[in-house]
Design a protein around this motif. Sequence first.
Motif, PDB file in Angstrom:
ATOM      1  N   VAL A 149      -2.235  -5.212   0.016  1.00  0.00           N
ATOM      2  CA  VAL A 149      -2.929  -6.434   0.435  1.00  0.00           C
ATOM      3  C   VAL A 149      -3.829  -6.198   1.635  1.00  0.00           C
ATOM      4  O   VAL A 149      -4.964  -6.685   1.682  1.00  0.00           O
ATOM      5  CB  VAL A 149      -1.911  -7.554   0.730  1.00  0.00           C
ATOM      6  N   TYR A 150      -3.344  -5.430   2.627  1.00  0.00           N
ATOM      7  CA  TYR A 150      -4.073  -5.271   3.885  1.00  0.00           C
ATOM      8  C   TYR A 150      -4.622  -3.870   4.111  1.00  0.00           C
ATOM      9  O   TYR A 150      -5.292  -3.637   5.124  1.00  0.00           O
ATOM     10  CB  TYR A 150      -3.167  -5.661   5.066  1.00  0.00           C
ATOM     11  N   ASP A 151      -4.311  -2.952   3.208  1.00  0.00           N
ATOM     12  CA  ASP A 151      -4.736  -1.557   3.372  1.00  0.00           C
ATOM     13  C   ASP A 151      -4.267  -1.019   4.723  1.00  0.00           C
ATOM     14  O   ASP A 151      -4.990  -0.299   5.421  1.00  0.00           O
ATOM     15  CB  ASP A 151      -6.256  -1.437   3.251  1.00  0.00           C
ATOM     16  N   SER A 152      -3.064  -1.406   5.110  1.00  0.00           N
ATOM     17  CA  SER A 152      -2.509  -1.008   6.408  1.00  0.00           C
ATOM     18  C   SER A 152      -1.006  -0.869   6.298  1.00  0.00           C
ATOM     19  O   SER A 152      -0.366  -1.513   5.454  1.00  0.00           O
ATOM     20  CB  SER A 152      -2.832  -2.043   7.496  1.00  0.00           C
ATOM     21  N   THR A 153      -0.442  -0.061   7.163  1.00  0.00           N
ATOM     22  CA  THR A 153       1.006   0.017   7.282  1.00  0.00           C
ATOM     23  C   THR A 153       1.464  -1.033   8.291  1.00  0.00           C
ATOM     24  O   THR A 153       0.646  -1.542   9.080  1.00  0.00           O
ATOM     25  CB  THR A 153       1.447   1.401   7.775  1.00  0.00           C
ATOM     26  N   PRO A 154       2.745  -1.361   8.312  1.00  0.00           N
ATOM     27  CA  PRO A 154       3.232  -2.309   9.324  1.00  0.00           C
ATOM     28  C   PRO A 154       2.924  -1.846  10.749  1.00  0.00           C
ATOM     29  O   PRO A 154       2.545  -2.658  11.600  1.00  0.00           O
ATOM     30  CB  PRO A 154       4.744  -2.350   9.056  1.00  0.00           C
TER      31      PRO A 154
END
Length: 495
Positions: free
Chosen positions: A174-179
Motif C-alpha cells: 500500500v505504501y511502498d514502505s516498511t514500518p
Amino acid sequence: MYEDFDRCYRAVQSKDARFDGWFVTAVLTTGIYCRPSCPVRPPFARNVRFFPTSAAAQGAGFRACKRCRPDASPGSPEWNVRGDLVARAVRLIADGIVDRDGVRGLAAHLGYTTRQLQRLLHAETGAGPLALARAQRAQTARVLIETTVLPFGDIAYAAGFSSIRQFNDTLRLVYDSTPSELRRRATARSGHNITSTGTVSLRLPVRVPFAYEGVFGHLAASAVPGCEEVRDGAYRRTLRLPFGNGVVSLTPAPDHVRCTLALEDFRDLTSAISRCRRLLDLDADPDAVIDALGSDPELAPVIAKAPGQRIPRTVDEAELAVRTVLGQQVSIKAARTHAGRLVAAYGEPVPDADGGLTHTFPSVEQLGEIDPDHLAVPRARRRTVTALVAGLADGSVVLDSGCDWNAARSQLLAVPGIGPWTAEVIAMRGLGDPDAFPASDLGLRLAAKELGLPTEQRGLTARSRRWRPWRSYATQHLWTTLEHAVNHWPPKEAA
C-alpha cells in the motif's frame, strides 16, 4: 462519480480539494494512486484511471502516494447520504465489523448472503468487504506507527492483522514502505521523537467550509456530566468501544479537527476514529448542501451567514435514542440532569487524568434494570424509556450505523410514547439521515417564523419538500438563527 472521466480529470487538473474522498486517481506510468488535490503536476489523461475507493486502486496493483497520502482524505460523502445496502455495509465496515465478526457477520447483520454482498459492494466500490477492511487496516496501522511508540508487533495486532508477515506485506504493497521507514519519516516531519505511549493524536480531515461552532456548540450545551465536558477549548467525552473504553478530546479548526484518543485497547482505534467522524459529521458534502438550500430565497441569507453546518450526531445510536426520550418536553439542562443520573448510576468508571470525565454512558444491557429512583421523570416517559431499552435489547428496535433508516423509524414509532418528533430527531442525529425533519420542533418553528416561513406543522412540512434531500441540514441552519446555548462555541461560561 468516478465513471465521469472528464469531470474527474478537470478536478485533478485544478487540484480541487472538494473532491478528495470522492475518488482516487491512479497513474499507469508510476503505479501510484493519489487524491484529486495532489500537488504534483497532473498526469496526462491517457495515463490516468479513476477508482471509487483506495481499496479498489490497491486491488488493481497501485500504491498510495507518499506526498498527498490519499488514505488520509475525508471519506466519501456518498455513503452518508444513502440508505441502501451498499452504503449501510460501508458504514459498518468503517466501524470495524469485518475485523470483529468477519464477512459472514457483516452479511448476517444486513440480512444478505455473503455472495450477494460481495457482488453489490464490488459493483459500486470496486472492492469486496475484505479488501475494504484491509485498506482500513493499513490506514490504522499507519496512524499507530506515526503517532505512538508501540512495538510493531503490537501495532499489527491492534490494526487487525493476523500475522507480522501480513502486516509487513500490506504496508509494502500500500505504501511502498516498511514500518520502520514510515516511523522514521513521521519523526523527521514532526522534528522530534514520538513519545506518546497511551494516546493517539491525529488530524481528522474535513471538507470546507466547516462551520464548527454549530456542531460543537450543540454538543457542549447538551453535555452530560461525567460523560462529556468542555475543557481548554476542546469537547471531550468517554467512549464505550468493542474491546474496551476510551476518552477522546476534539478541538476544532477551520479545516480539520485535532483528535486525541486514550484507549484501553488499540484494537478499538478504527472504531473510535469512525465514531468521532460520525459524531461531528465530518464526511458531509457542504457544497451540495449550500447549492441546494442556498437557492431558497428565505433560507439563502442563513446559509450565506454560516455555510458548512454539520449535524451534531452521536458515537452511539442507542445512547442518543435514550437521551432524546429523556429530553422530551424538557429543557436541555433538565435532560442533561436526567442523563447524568443514569451515567453516575450505571456507567462504567473511566480514568481521566487530564479532566473531569468519570463514566461511560451505560450500555443497553446496563440499563436493563433501571431503578425508578434514577428516572425522576413523569411516569409515562419512564415507561417509554423502559420500553425503548427493552426493544433495543431484544432486537425489535435496531439502531446502528448499518440499520435501515425507514425501518428504524417504524420500529421507534411502535414504542409507546415515541412520536414523530422523537423518531425524526433520532433519525437525524442518531442515524445520520440527511432528510430527517422534526417539523413539530419548537425551536424549528420559532426560527421559521423569524424568516417568514410557515410555522404550522403541516405548512412547514409542505414547504420543506423543496429542501430535500437535505432537510436535516436545513433544520440545523434554522436552529443556528436562535439565541440559544447550542449556538455558542466556546460556551459562554467557558469563554
